[in-house]
Design a protein around this motif. Structure first.
Motif, PDB file in Angstrom:
ATOM      1  N   GLU A 133       0.833  -1.214   0.000  1.00  0.00           N
ATOM      2  CA  GLU A 133       0.000   0.000   0.000  1.00  0.00           C
ATOM      3  C   GLU A 133       0.865   1.260   0.000  1.00  0.00           C
ATOM      4  O   GLU A 133       0.572   2.225  -0.700  1.00  0.00           O
ATOM      5  CB  GLU A 133      -0.927  -0.008   1.223  1.00  0.00           C
ATOM      6  CG  GLU A 133      -2.035  -1.051   1.152  1.00  0.00           C
ATOM      7  CD  GLU A 133      -2.850  -1.115   2.432  1.00  0.00           C
ATOM      8  OE1 GLU A 133      -2.513  -0.380   3.397  1.00  0.00           O
ATOM      9  OE2 GLU A 133      -3.814  -1.911   2.489  1.00  0.00           O
ATOM     10  N   GLU A 137       1.030   4.061  -3.003  1.00  0.00           N
ATOM     11  CA  GLU A 137       0.789   5.480  -2.759  1.00  0.00           C
ATOM     12  C   GLU A 137       1.988   6.319  -3.187  1.00  0.00           C
ATOM     13  O   GLU A 137       1.842   7.414  -3.741  1.00  0.00           O
ATOM     14  CB  GLU A 137       0.465   5.719  -1.287  1.00  0.00           C
ATOM     15  CG  GLU A 137      -0.038   7.120  -1.008  1.00  0.00           C
ATOM     16  CD  GLU A 137      -0.758   7.251   0.316  1.00  0.00           C
ATOM     17  OE1 GLU A 137      -1.310   8.336   0.587  1.00  0.00           O
ATOM     18  OE2 GLU A 137      -0.786   6.270   1.089  1.00  0.00           O
ATOM     19  N   LYS A 140       1.898   6.820  -6.811  1.00  0.00           N
ATOM     20  CA  LYS A 140       0.887   7.824  -7.168  1.00  0.00           C
ATOM     21  C   LYS A 140       1.459   9.236  -7.029  1.00  0.00           C
ATOM     22  O   LYS A 140       1.296  10.073  -7.930  1.00  0.00           O
ATOM     23  CB  LYS A 140      -0.341   7.664  -6.252  1.00  0.00           C
ATOM     24  CG  LYS A 140      -1.436   8.694  -6.496  1.00  0.00           C
ATOM     25  CD  LYS A 140      -2.545   8.576  -5.468  1.00  0.00           C
ATOM     26  CE  LYS A 140      -2.101   9.128  -4.118  1.00  0.00           C
ATOM     27  NZ  LYS A 140      -3.210   9.179  -3.132  1.00  0.00           N
ATOM     28  N   TYR A 141       2.138   9.488  -5.939  1.00  0.00           N
ATOM     29  CA  TYR A 141       2.723  10.818  -5.731  1.00  0.00           C
ATOM     30  C   TYR A 141       3.880  11.083  -6.695  1.00  0.00           C
ATOM     31  O   TYR A 141       4.067  12.214  -7.147  1.00  0.00           O
ATOM     32  CB  TYR A 141       3.193  10.975  -4.283  1.00  0.00           C
ATOM     33  CG  TYR A 141       2.061  11.176  -3.308  1.00  0.00           C
ATOM     34  CD1 TYR A 141       1.179  12.244  -3.451  1.00  0.00           C
ATOM     35  CD2 TYR A 141       1.865  10.309  -2.239  1.00  0.00           C
ATOM     36  CE1 TYR A 141       0.132  12.434  -2.563  1.00  0.00           C
ATOM     37  CE2 TYR A 141       0.825  10.493  -1.349  1.00  0.00           C
ATOM     38  CZ  TYR A 141      -0.038  11.555  -1.510  1.00  0.00           C
ATOM     39  OH  TYR A 141      -1.069  11.744  -0.624  1.00  0.00           O
TER      40      TYR A 141
END
Length: 199
Positions: A133, A137, A140-141
Motif C-alpha cells: 500500500e 501510494e 501515485k505521488y
C-alpha cells in the motif's frame, strides 16, 4: 520504505528529460552567457537548458509536503508492525514460561503453538500488505510530481522555446555551463503554481 519512495521519485524526475522541440532556425548566433539561466542558442539553432533534480526535490513545496506525509505514514506503519511484533514476542515468552512450568497439557501446548504460528503468519501478511500500500501510494505521488513538472515546463516553454530541457541528476550530465541552468526559475514557477492550487 522511505528509500524506495525517494528512489522512485528520482526515477520519475529523470523521466522528464525533455520538453518541446523548436524547429525554427535562429538568425543570430550568440555564445552562452556566463550568467546563470541566461541561455543562448547554439550555431545550429538548438536551444537547450537543464534543471537540477536535487534542487526540485529539496525546494519544491509540493514535494516537501508529500515527503512529510509519507514519512508520517511510514512511521505509523513501523509503529503498527512493532506493536504486533512485541505482542507476539510477549505471547511466545509467556508460552515458553508456561511450558517450563508444566502449565499446559500436550494438546493445549499444541493449540497455543499453532495460534502463535498463525499470528506470526498474519504479521508477515500485514507487513507485506502495508508495504504494498505504501509503495502504491508512493508511485501515485511520484506520477503526480512528474506530471506537475511536465505540465509546468510545457507552459514555461511556450515563451522560452527550448528545444530540449534535461533533468540533471548526479553526473548524468558531465558538464554544463551555468548559463543553461534554469532550476531557480523552474522551482519558483512550480512553487507559485502550487501555492495558487492550494488556495
Amino acid at each position: 520504505m522511505r528509500k524506495i519512495f525517494i528512489a522512485m521519485a528520482v526515477t520519475a524526475m529523470l523521466g522528464m528529460g525533455m520538453t518541446s522541440c523548436n524547429n525554427q532556425p535562429k538568425k543570430n548566433d550568440t555564445q552562452a552567457s556566463a550568467d546563470k539561466g541566461t541561455v543562448a542558442d547554439s550555431k545550429d539553432g538548438l536551444k537547450i537548458a537543464y534543471v537540477e533534480v536535487d534542487s526540485i526535490m529539496s525546494q519544491y513545496q509540493y514535494w516537501k509536503d508529500v515527503t512529510k506525509l509519507m514519512q508520517g505514514k511510514q512511521s505509523n506503519i513501523q509503529k503498527t508492525l512493532q506493536g504486533k511484533q512485541q505482542s507476539l514476542q510477549q505471547a511466545a515468552q509467556n508460552f515458553q514460561q508456561g511450558v517450563q512450568a508444566n502449565k499446559y497439557s500436550q494438546q493445549q501446548a499444541q493449540q497455543i503453538q499453532a495460534s502463535l504460528q498463525q499470528q506470526a503468519q498474519e504479521g508477515d501478511a500485514l507487513q507485506q500488505r502495508l508495504g504494498a500500500e505504501y509503495q502504491k501510494e508512493a508511485e501515485k505521488y511520484n506520477k503526480a510530481l512528474s506530471d506537475s513538472i511536465h505540465h509546468f515546463l510545457a507552459e514555461y516553454n511556450k515563451d522560452k522555446k527550448f528545444s530540449m530541457i534535461f533533468a540533471k541528476q548526479g553526473d548524468n550530465i558531465l558538464y554544463a555551463q551555468d548559463a543553461y541552468d534554469i532550476t531557480d526559475q523552474v522551482v519558483a514557477g512550480l512553487n507559485k503554481r502550487y501555492k495558487g492550487m492550494k488556495k
